[in-house]
Write a protein that holds these residues in place. Structure first.
Motif, PDB file in Angstrom:
ATOM      1  N   ASP A 109      50.018  30.957  39.322  1.00 28.50           N
ATOM      2  CA  ASP A 109      49.603  29.702  39.947  1.00 28.50           C
ATOM      3  C   ASP A 109      48.412  29.072  39.241  1.00 28.50           C
ATOM      4  OD1 ASP A 109      50.231  27.896  42.180  1.00 28.50           O
ATOM      5  OD2 ASP A 109      48.218  28.409  42.907  1.00 28.50           O
ATOM      6  N   GLY A 110      48.011  29.633  38.114  1.00 24.89           N
ATOM      7  CA  GLY A 110      46.936  29.031  37.321  1.00 24.89           C
ATOM      8  C   GLY A 110      45.558  29.610  37.530  1.00 24.89           C
ATOM      9  N   GLU A 111      45.437  30.674  38.326  1.00 20.05           N
ATOM     10  CA  GLU A 111      44.131  31.293  38.519  1.00 20.05           C
ATOM     11  C   GLU A 111      43.764  32.121  37.291  1.00 20.05           C
ATOM     12  OE1 GLU A 111      44.044  33.555  42.107  1.00 20.05           O
ATOM     13  OE2 GLU A 111      44.675  31.876  43.382  1.00 20.05           O
ATOM     14  N   LYS A 112      42.463  32.251  37.054  1.00 21.19           N
ATOM     15  CA  LYS A 112      41.987  33.030  35.912  1.00 21.19           C
ATOM     16  C   LYS A 112      41.252  34.264  36.403  1.00 21.19           C
ATOM     17  CE  LYS A 112      41.485  29.046  32.813  1.00 21.19           C
ATOM     18  NZ  LYS A 112      40.550  28.260  31.967  1.00 21.19           N
ATOM     19  N   ILE A 113      41.491  35.376  35.738  1.00 20.77           N
ATOM     20  CA  ILE A 113      40.794  36.612  36.055  1.00 20.77           C
ATOM     21  C   ILE A 113      40.397  37.278  34.746  1.00 20.77           C
ATOM     22  CG2 ILE A 113      42.947  37.936  36.173  1.00 20.77           C
ATOM     23  CD1 ILE A 113      41.604  39.607  38.402  1.00 20.77           C
ATOM     24  N   ASN A 114      39.127  37.723  34.655  1.00 19.28           N
ATOM     25  CA  ASN A 114      38.661  38.300  33.398  1.00 19.28           C
ATOM     26  C   ASN A 114      38.653  39.827  33.454  1.00 19.28           C
ATOM     27  OD1 ASN A 114      36.037  39.225  34.498  1.00 19.28           O
ATOM     28  ND2 ASN A 114      35.570  37.031  34.614  1.00 19.28           N
ATOM     29  N   LEU A 115      38.393  40.430  32.303  1.00 22.53           N
ATOM     30  CA  LEU A 115      38.443  41.882  32.175  1.00 22.53           C
ATOM     31  C   LEU A 115      37.446  42.567  33.099  1.00 22.53           C
ATOM     32  CD1 LEU A 115      39.485  44.432  30.746  1.00 22.53           C
ATOM     33  CD2 LEU A 115      37.768  44.020  28.961  1.00 22.53           C
ATOM     34  N   TYR A 116      36.257  41.984  33.232  1.00 29.82           N
ATOM     35  CA  TYR A 116      35.223  42.596  34.069  1.00 29.82           C
ATOM     36  C   TYR A 116      35.640  42.623  35.541  1.00 29.82           C
ATOM     37  CZ  TYR A 116      32.362  42.021  29.904  1.00 29.82           C
ATOM     38  OH  TYR A 116      31.881  42.083  28.623  1.00 29.82           O
ATOM     39  N   GLN A 117      36.339  41.592  35.985  1.00 21.91           N
ATOM     40  CA  GLN A 117      36.816  41.566  37.367  1.00 21.91           C
ATOM     41  C   GLN A 117      37.908  42.617  37.578  1.00 21.91           C
ATOM     42  OE1 GLN A 117      37.719  37.342  37.328  1.00 21.91           O
ATOM     43  NE2 GLN A 117      36.119  36.940  38.837  1.00 21.91           N
ATOM     44  N   ILE A 118      38.753  42.801  36.573  1.00 21.94           N
ATOM     45  CA  ILE A 118      39.795  43.833  36.651  1.00 21.94           C
ATOM     46  C   ILE A 118      39.153  45.216  36.739  1.00 21.94           C
ATOM     47  CG2 ILE A 118      41.680  44.947  35.406  1.00 21.94           C
ATOM     48  CD1 ILE A 118      42.411  42.227  34.268  1.00 21.94           C
ATOM     49  N   ILE A 119      38.097  45.430  35.919  1.00 20.25           N
ATOM     50  CA  ILE A 119      37.387  46.715  35.946  1.00 20.25           C
ATOM     51  C   ILE A 119      36.773  46.958  37.327  1.00 20.25           C
ATOM     52  CG2 ILE A 119      35.405  47.986  35.038  1.00 20.25           C
ATOM     53  CD1 ILE A 119      35.967  46.654  32.324  1.00 20.25           C
ATOM     54  N   GLY A 120      36.175  45.911  37.897  1.00 18.97           N
ATOM     55  CA  GLY A 120      35.609  46.028  39.240  1.00 18.97           C
ATOM     56  C   GLY A 120      36.670  46.401  40.260  1.00 18.97           C
TER      57      GLY A 120
END
Length: 296
Positions: A264-275
């Motif tokens: 749906d166009g949301e962005k998620i970065n590597l640091y958020q995935i790690i969290g």
């Protein structure tokens, strides 16, 4: 189909349903405000449950109704509003990760207020989960300044409500069937929810608008599948498996929600995935069974 296959089927279906709930909330917010989304979700779910379970609650005692009223407001009334409010400021994928603290909250509430026994491994798991949550919020504030991560408090309040609900059901309502508890809980909150959406201007909405109709359809699916049907399936999963296995759905929900969010166009970065991974690792430690000691 035997129980071993059924439990995996229920786990997969629940992961998809609950993982999709966050994007459905997001789509519902396109046509309605957060109060309207939360209230309509409760009303639609209540009406659906009444079709199957209204007769089952006639035998409940006054003592049962006391605990159901408390549990109902904590789990069936406030969370639908709180999640909708949170997603006015936070992406659906991140919201699903924050929601993973529910098992941690359940453990803490059970330990402090309901006499639940907790071991050292679970204590470590709780702290790891909390560290991951704090890291996720801090990173989000830095890399996504357009999102107001203070709204995470609504997710935490919802998690706390779910934690109390689970412990109340286990201690005070264990003699009732899942259908009785679920139906009665929504019977308690449907009138307050109706009052909320009325004062939130629901009857001023132009339902002839195509976007409004689409948003309403999303909320209807959210209420029936994401709330009513999902609760029934989850109770069946607990019945044919262990609580630990049922809790493993927590690991899969964020994966489904994040996929929907990215599409749906949301962005998620590597640091958020790690969290998120840190939170889920903490949840895993809390729910991990201790291996039995083999005797010689």
């Amino acid at each position: 189909m035997d129980s071993s296959k059924k439990k995996w089927l229920y786990l997969a279906v629940l992961s998809i349903i609950w993982g999709s709930s966050f994007i459905l909330i997001k789509k519902g917010l396109i046509g309605f405000n957060s109060t309207q989304v939360g209230g309509l979700r409760i009303i639609f779910a209540s009406l659906f449950l009444f079709l199957f379970g209204i007769r089952s609650i006639k035998s409940l005692s006054l003592k049962d109704w006391k605990w159901i009223t408390i549990a109902g407001f904590l789990s069936s009334f406030f969370p639908p509003f709180f999640f909708a409010i949170a997603q006015t400021e936070i992406d659906s994928g991140i919201t699903s990760i924050l929601n993973s603290i529910v098992p941690l909250g359940t453990t803490l509430v059970g330990f402090w207020l309901f006499g639940l026994t907790i071991n050292k491994r679970q204590i470590v798991g709780v702290f790891i989960g909390l560290i991951g949550t704090i890291a996720l919020i801090i990173v989000g504030m830095e890399f996504s300044p357009n999102q107001n991560y203070w709204y995470s408090i609504f997710i935490f309040l919802s998690a706390l409500g779910y934690a109390f609900n689970i412990n109340i059901i286990k201690k005070h309502l264990g003699h009732l069937t899942p259908l009785q508890v679920t139906t009665a809980s929504f019977a308690v909150v449907i009138i307050p929810a109706t009052i909320m959406v009325t004062y939130a201007g629901l009857f001023e909405v132009n339902f002839k608008d195509v976007e409004i109709q689409k948003a309403l359809a999303y909320i209807l699916v959210l209420a029936i599948l994401g709330t009513a049907v999902a609760n029934i399936l989850f109770n069946k999963l607990i019945h044919i498996s262990s609580p630990v296995f049922a809790a493993s759905v927590t690991y899969l929900i964020p994966l489904v929600a994040i996929i929907w969010g990215v599409l749906d166009g949301e962005k998620i970065n590597l640091y958020q995935i790690i969290g998120g991974v840190i939170i889920l690792f903490g949840v895993w430690l809390v729910n991990k069974k201790k291996k039995p000691i083999k005797e010689d």
